[in-house]
Design a protein around this motif. Structure first.
Motif, PDB file in Angstrom:
ATOM      1  N   ILE A  61      -0.411 -13.664  -0.280  1.00 44.10           N
ATOM      2  CA  ILE A  61      -1.129 -12.389  -0.156  1.00 44.10           C
ATOM      3  C   ILE A  61      -0.547 -11.463   0.920  1.00 44.10           C
ATOM      4  O   ILE A  61      -0.440 -10.251   0.705  1.00 44.10           O
ATOM      5  N   ALA A  62      -0.135 -12.018   2.056  1.00 40.12           N
ATOM      6  CA  ALA A  62       0.412 -11.149   3.104  1.00 40.12           C
ATOM      7  C   ALA A  62       1.659 -10.417   2.614  1.00 40.12           C
ATOM      8  O   ALA A  62       1.896  -9.255   2.958  1.00 40.12           O
ATOM      9  N   THR A  63       2.450 -11.102   1.805  1.00 44.09           N
ATOM     10  CA  THR A  63       3.672 -10.466   1.300  1.00 44.09           C
ATOM     11  C   THR A  63       3.334  -9.446   0.220  1.00 44.09           C
ATOM     12  O   THR A  63       3.941  -8.376   0.149  1.00 44.09           O
ATOM     13  N   ILE A  64       2.345  -9.776  -0.594  1.00 49.77           N
ATOM     14  CA  ILE A  64       1.921  -8.822  -1.633  1.00 49.77           C
ATOM     15  C   ILE A  64       1.336  -7.569  -0.962  1.00 49.77           C
ATOM     16  O   ILE A  64       1.628  -6.441  -1.369  1.00 49.77           O
ATOM     17  N   LEU A  65       0.556  -7.776   0.103  1.00 49.25           N
ATOM     18  CA  LEU A  65       0.015  -6.612   0.823  1.00 49.25           C
ATOM     19  C   LEU A  65       1.127  -5.855   1.564  1.00 49.25           C
ATOM     20  O   LEU A  65       1.035  -4.638   1.767  1.00 49.25           O
ATOM     21  N   SER A  66       2.180  -6.565   1.951  1.00 48.58           N
ATOM     22  CA  SER A  66       3.329  -5.873   2.566  1.00 48.58           C
ATOM     23  C   SER A  66       3.987  -4.970   1.529  1.00 48.58           C
ATOM     24  O   SER A  66       4.469  -3.878   1.856  1.00 48.58           O
ATOM     25  N   ALA A  67       4.008  -5.428   0.287  1.00 50.74           N
ATOM     26  CA  ALA A  67       4.550  -4.583  -0.787  1.00 50.74           C
ATOM     27  C   ALA A  67       3.673  -3.340  -0.965  1.00 50.74           C
ATOM     28  O   ALA A  67       4.180  -2.235  -1.209  1.00 50.74           O
ATOM     29  N   ALA A  68       2.353  -3.511  -0.795  1.00 51.75           N
ATOM     30  CA  ALA A  68       1.459  -2.338  -0.864  1.00 51.75           C
ATOM     31  C   ALA A  68       1.816  -1.362   0.258  1.00 51.75           C
ATOM     32  O   ALA A  68       1.908  -0.144   0.041  1.00 51.75           O
ATOM     33  N   MET A  69       2.040  -1.908   1.448  1.00 52.52           N
ATOM     34  CA  MET A  69       2.433  -1.027   2.569  1.00 52.52           C
ATOM     35  C   MET A  69       3.761  -0.340   2.276  1.00 52.52           C
ATOM     36  O   MET A  69       3.985   0.798   2.657  1.00 52.52           O
ATOM     37  N   MET A  70       4.651  -1.045   1.582  1.00 50.62           N
ATOM     38  CA  MET A  70       5.947  -0.457   1.230  1.00 50.62           C
ATOM     39  C   MET A  70       5.750   0.794   0.368  1.00 50.62           C
ATOM     40  O   MET A  70       6.357   1.840   0.623  1.00 50.62           O
ATOM     41  N   PHE A  71       4.891   0.697  -0.638  1.00 48.37           N
ATOM     42  CA  PHE A  71       4.645   1.880  -1.467  1.00 48.37           C
ATOM     43  C   PHE A  71       4.052   3.009  -0.625  1.00 48.37           C
ATOM     44  O   PHE A  71       4.432   4.163  -0.776  1.00 48.37           O
ATOM     45  N   GLU A  72       3.133   2.656   0.274  1.00 47.80           N
ATOM     46  CA  GLU A  72       2.462   3.699   1.048  1.00 47.80           C
ATOM     47  C   GLU A  72       3.370   4.331   2.111  1.00 47.80           C
ATOM     48  O   GLU A  72       3.419   5.544   2.248  1.00 47.80           O
ATOM     49  N   TYR A  73       4.101   3.485   2.836  1.00 44.33           N
ATOM     50  CA  TYR A  73       4.890   4.001   3.960  1.00 44.33           C
ATOM     51  C   TYR A  73       6.276   4.479   3.563  1.00 44.33           C
ATOM     52  O   TYR A  73       6.746   5.505   4.032  1.00 44.33           O
ATOM     53  N   ALA A  74       6.957   3.696   2.709  1.00 40.89           N
ATOM     54  CA  ALA A  74       8.345   4.063   2.408  1.00 40.89           C
ATOM     55  C   ALA A  74       8.405   5.158   1.355  1.00 40.89           C
ATOM     56  O   ALA A  74       9.316   5.975   1.353  1.00 40.89           O
ATOM     57  N   PHE A  75       7.420   5.167   0.420  1.00 44.76           N
ATOM     58  CA  PHE A  75       7.500   6.119  -0.689  1.00 44.76           C
ATOM     59  C   PHE A  75       6.360   7.128  -0.700  1.00 44.76           C
ATOM     60  O   PHE A  75       6.336   8.031  -1.526  1.00 44.76           O
ATOM     61  N   ASN A  76       5.401   6.919   0.211  1.00 42.10           N
ATOM     62  CA  ASN A  76       4.222   7.773   0.242  1.00 42.10           C
ATOM     63  C   ASN A  76       3.462   7.771  -1.098  1.00 42.10           C
ATOM     64  O   ASN A  76       2.953   8.795  -1.541  1.00 42.10           O
ATOM     65  N   PHE A  77       3.427   6.612  -1.736  1.00 41.46           N
ATOM     66  CA  PHE A  77       2.694   6.430  -2.998  1.00 41.46           C
ATOM     67  C   PHE A  77       1.370   5.718  -2.706  1.00 41.46           C
ATOM     68  O   PHE A  77       1.300   4.493  -2.744  1.00 41.46           O
ATOM     69  N   LYS A  78       0.344   6.514  -2.437  1.00 35.53           N
ATOM     70  CA  LYS A  78      -0.942   5.918  -2.061  1.00 35.53           C
ATOM     71  C   LYS A  78      -1.624   5.187  -3.219  1.00 35.53           C
ATOM     72  O   LYS A  78      -2.191   4.119  -3.045  1.00 35.53           O
ATOM     73  N   GLU A  79      -1.537   5.790  -4.397  1.00 34.64           N
ATOM     74  CA  GLU A  79      -2.193   5.191  -5.574  1.00 34.64           C
ATOM     75  C   GLU A  79      -1.600   3.825  -5.903  1.00 34.64           C
ATOM     76  O   GLU A  79      -2.325   2.884  -6.235  1.00 34.64           O
ATOM     77  N   GLU A  80      -0.271   3.750  -5.800  1.00 36.41           N
ATOM     78  CA  GLU A  80       0.424   2.501  -6.114  1.00 36.41           C
ATOM     79  C   GLU A  80      -0.005   1.419  -5.117  1.00 36.41           C
ATOM     80  O   GLU A  80      -0.270   0.283  -5.483  1.00 36.41           O
ATOM     81  N   GLY A  81      -0.069   1.815  -3.838  1.00 33.34           N
ATOM     82  CA  GLY A  81      -0.498   0.864  -2.816  1.00 33.34           C
ATOM     83  C   GLY A  81      -1.918   0.389  -3.086  1.00 33.34           C
ATOM     84  O   GLY A  81      -2.225  -0.801  -2.993  1.00 33.34           O
ATOM     85  N   LYS A  82      -2.753   1.333  -3.476  1.00 36.15           N
ATOM     86  CA  LYS A  82      -4.153   0.985  -3.720  1.00 36.15           C
ATOM     87  C   LYS A  82      -4.289   0.045  -4.922  1.00 36.15           C
ATOM     88  O   LYS A  82      -5.131  -0.857  -4.925  1.00 36.15           O
ATOM     89  N   ALA A  83      -3.447   0.269  -5.937  1.00 39.37           N
ATOM     90  CA  ALA A  83      -3.501  -0.606  -7.121  1.00 39.37           C
ATOM     91  C   ALA A  83      -3.252  -2.059  -6.703  1.00 39.37           C
ATOM     92  O   ALA A  83      -3.912  -2.984  -7.192  1.00 39.37           O
ATOM     93  N   ILE A  84      -2.328  -2.250  -5.779  1.00 44.14           N
ATOM     94  CA  ILE A  84      -2.049  -3.616  -5.308  1.00 44.14           C
ATOM     95  C   ILE A  84      -3.222  -4.138  -4.469  1.00 44.14           C
ATOM     96  O   ILE A  84      -3.690  -5.262  -4.655  1.00 44.14           O
TER      97      ILE A  84
END
Ligand code: IPM
Ligand code: MG
Length: 353
Positions: A292-315
């Motif tokens: 889970i920590a790595t999956i949530l890190s992927a969520a942070m990746m969408f939010e921080y690196a790409f500014n994709f909030k929706e994608e992060g939220k989906a995760i």
């Protein structure tokens, strides 16, 4: 949009948890119509074994040309009890931080309702705790002058900080606080250390520029105590490299599981997203580690690196549901324990739905 991701699985459970996170990344990319390209790189003990360098030039080049780096974990017990080892896996992580200019490590501390009863703290203390630790990551005692003298019988590590290093991390701290609950806690040891006095001096100079934010100063020993006594009093905490290393491990367990917290390291070049737990070598290859920590890190990746909030939220939503449904690994399971890969599949399928 095309997303170029570097994948550095590293050691121990790194490869299997990163594999689970990538299932979610692929699911999100498909769902939101992003083209994905990714490449694996060597790091840590695995890289030492294969090419003699824990952060090879080739891996660095891969990171530099990518939009984001998803990192597993590094560390191998065969090095831990050998203080004489010439090259250590951790040096790879430090070299990566330095060469990518990752001066800020962001570690959000959030609780999950289904795990609060596992917290070492009483429910009323920890329920609703929600803060972010911002750890300076490329300075301080980790990178200061170090060595031995007196025929090896005296050892020293130097804690050095420049005004610029302190200013940029405090600025980030203020930016986070202004988007959150408007409180910044600057953690130092200004009653003893000269480097901490510079931190406090710089913070006091910057404070008037952020009139809507309450700046609080706290000695690190006191902060260690307050994190377990009143975790809800924190909003954004900013501190130097070594204090941040220690306080974030402490902060992570109050939520009920170290296996759950993600992190983002950001700075000058490509940002790196990684779980805050280690390589857990005892579990490597057993398909039991919590992804889970790595999956949530992927969520942070969408939010921080790409500014994709929706994608992060989906995760995040998928992770929250997996926990609510009890689709979790043995470390947090109440009833049936699921395998690492089953949790990864479940979350990715949930996203795809
Ligand atoms: C962390 C780790 C690293 C650190 C180690 C593995 C070098 O503990 O990311 O917190 O001390 O920074
Ligand atoms: Mg640490």
């Amino acid at each position: 949009m095309k997303l170029n991701i570097a994948i550095l699985p590293g050691d121990g459970i790194g490869p299997e948890i990163v594999e689970q996170a990538m299932k979610s990344v692929v699911a999100v990319a498909n769902k939101f119509g992003h083209e994905l390209s990714y490449e694996h790189g060597l790091t840590g003990a695995t890289a030492i074994d294969q090419v003699g360098d824990p952060y090879p030039e080739e891996t660095h080049n891969l990171c530099m040309k990518s939009d984001a780096v998803l990192f597993g974990a590094i560390g191998d017990p065969k090095f831990d009890n050998n203080p004489k080892a010439k090259v250590r896996p951790e040096q790879g992580l430090l070299a990566m931080r330095k060469k990518l200019g990752l001066y800020a490590n962001i570690r959000p501390v959030e609780t999950f309702e289904s795990l609060i009863h596992k917290s070492p703290l009483r429910r009323e203390l920890v329920e609703g705790a929600d803060f972010v630790c911002i750890r300076e990551l490329t300075g301080g005692i980790y990178f200061g002058e170090k060595g031995r003298k007196d025929n090896g019988n005296t050892a020293y590590d130097t804690n050095t900080y420049t005004r610029e290093e302190i200013e940029r991390i405090l600025k980030l701290g203020y930016e986070f606080a202004s988007k959150r609950n408007k409180k910044l806690t600057v953690v130092d040891k200004a009653n003893v250390l000269e480097s901490s006095r510079l931190w406090r001096e710089v913070a006091q100079e910057m404070e008037p520029n952020y009139p809507d934010i309450e700046t609080e100063y706290m000695f690190v020993d006191n902060a260690a105590m307050q994190i377990i006594q009143w975790p809800k009093n924190f909003d954004v905490m900013v501190t130097e490299n070594m204090f941040g290393d220690i306080l974030t491990d402490e902060a992570s367990v109050i939520t009920g599981s170290l296996g759950l917290l993600p992190s983002a390291s950001i700075g000058i070049h490509t940002s790196v997203f990684e779980p805050i737990h280690g390589s857990y070598p005892q579990a490597a290859g057993k398909d039991i580690a919590n992804p889970i920590a790595t999956i949530l890190s992927a969520a942070m990746m969408f939010e921080y690196a790409f500014n994709f909030k929706e994608e992060g939220k989906a995760i995040r939503d998928a992770v929250a549901d997996s926990m609510a449904e009890g689709i979790v690994t043995e470390d947090i399971a109440e009833g049936k324990a699921y395998k690492t890969s089953e949790v990864g599949d479940w979350i990715a399928e949930y996203i795809a739905k």
